[in-house]
Design a protein around this motif. Sequence first.
Motif, PDB file in Angstrom:
ATOM      1  N   ILE A 486       3.667   5.053  10.497  1.00 29.88           N
ATOM      2  CA  ILE A 486       4.345   4.186   9.513  1.00 29.88           C
ATOM      3  C   ILE A 486       4.239   2.726   9.963  1.00 29.88           C
ATOM      4  N   ILE A 487       4.573   2.479  11.220  1.00 23.80           N
ATOM      5  CA  ILE A 487       4.599   1.078  11.676  1.00 23.80           C
ATOM      6  C   ILE A 487       3.184   0.479  11.705  1.00 23.80           C
ATOM      7  N   ASN A 488       2.211   1.304  12.042  1.00 25.08           N
ATOM      8  CA  ASN A 488       0.837   0.790  12.066  1.00 25.08           C
ATOM      9  C   ASN A 488       0.260   0.596  10.680  1.00 25.08           C
ATOM     10  N   LYS A 489       0.624   1.473   9.763  1.00 22.45           N
ATOM     11  CA  LYS A 489      -0.032   1.455   8.450  1.00 22.45           C
ATOM     12  C   LYS A 489       0.686   0.624   7.402  1.00 22.45           C
ATOM     13  N   VAL A 490       2.021   0.622   7.453  1.00 18.83           N
ATOM     14  CA  VAL A 490       2.754   0.007   6.336  1.00 18.83           C
ATOM     15  C   VAL A 490       3.152  -1.420   6.699  1.00 18.83           C
TER      16      VAL A 490
END
Length: 511
Positions: A486-490
């Motif tokens: 989540i943190i890397n993608k969003v």
Amino acid sequence: MQHDKVLIVDFGSQYTQLIARRVRELNVYSEIHPFNKLPEDIDSYKAIILSGSPMSVRSDNAFHIDLSLIRGKKPLLGVCYGAQYLAHFHGGVVAPSSTREYGRANLGFVKEDEDFLEGINAGSLVWMSHSDTIKELPTGGVRLASTVDVENAAYRIEGEQTYAIQFHPEVYHSTDGKQLLENFLIHIAELKADWTPGAFVEETIAALQEKVGDDRVVLGLSGGVDSSVAAMLLHKAIGKNLFCIFVNNGLLRKDEYSQVLKQYEGMGLNVKGVDATDRFMDALAGLDDPELKRKAIGRVFIEVFDDEAKQIKDVTWLAQGTIYPDVIESVSATGGPSATIKSHHNVGGLPDFMKLKIVEPLRAIFKDEVRRVGASMGMAQELLGRHPFPGPGLAIRILGDITREKVAILQEVDAVFIGNLKKWGLYDKVWQAGAILLPVNSVGVMGDERTYEKCVALRAVESTDGMTADWVNLPYEFLQATSNEIINKVKGVNRVVYDISSKPPATIEWE
Ligand code: XMP
């Protein structure tokens, strides 16, 4: 409908609906009625079960029922309060327990060769939940089983088909509970086990054809299990005279609108997709109060639905996905009304001004039966196994006001979370899951840069009906991988937390 019926008399136990569901799992039709409002045609029921209750039979306000048409005339099973009631008011003695009798206990038989206990193992686990205990059996009572703490755990009454048990056979922890209900209903009361999904489909289609005839019916699809199964039944019954409307409120999961619409079309449904995102977003602009948001969404839904329905000429019926738990009249332990915690709105609610007649093909069945009925009509498991999703959608998972940007962020986060649950084989083990966008920014560091971005919460719960729920103990490795992704993608999210609150005291949704 020509099925043998069981009448379940509700004294307000939290487990009453479970009794009805266990009976239905035996393919026997059952109905729940409040103790103070019994059906007039008692004779049409082949067996009666008295439920548990939060009330004590020793209380001045104890709940009463007129058994004159039942006792000795029909097979009767008292469960918990029902067992105490049959004892206390018929020559026995009920007193407060000296030990608290909650949780698991092992059953020991007192009488062998009893039809009622056939196939049940000595030492079988049973679930107790009571603070009164039966000290002396009623007139004609014959003790059948005991536990270490409960002497009269099961008894019958001589010369009648009346049985009583102190424990709860309907609760899964009672390992032989289903066998016991089968012994009572199938072997002793001799009810026919003919309430099957296939029979339900056949009878419902015939009943719908008779009721609706050549009339036109409109139905609001939500993407959920209930409205989809209701639509499929009607489709089989009346074909092209069913007009389905699937509204995109802009608050659905990522890509859900297009995917589900395609799925519906693949099922042969006559469905119109209506993208009303702009109308919903305009109505929500600047609103941050949860109830105001819900009301705005409910209002716009009705407006959009009405506009669409008007375009269908000569429509006379509105079909709804109402299921049995929505229509069971509840028994209040205190006699007072229960407080409104949240104003739920269900897609397809009838606007008064539409003046349509209502048809509800699922009114008689529970959610688990809806799934079985859907499966028996060949509907895709992917659709039938979907987690529940609230009518107001992501609007009640974005705390505070709604913007398109926030919706887009939450859709991405939710897609990673749900996608990973599926990838890890956890989706079907969870009753409901989703992500919540919190109205706080927090400091983080990415590369050498300071960030000040959004925080999201993940929520996954176990439940049977949404009334109570517990958080799911998801594996740390899963949470770690999901948080990283989540943190890397969003973009815009730098922190992920996991919600470990049960309901009550929390609720499933955050708003
Ligand atoms: P709560 O948050 O009350 O949710 O613990 C219990 C269940 O109800 C769903 N829910 C809704 N469903 N309209 C709906 O159709 C609503 O306004 C609504 N609010 C909550 C929630 O997703 C959970 O399954």
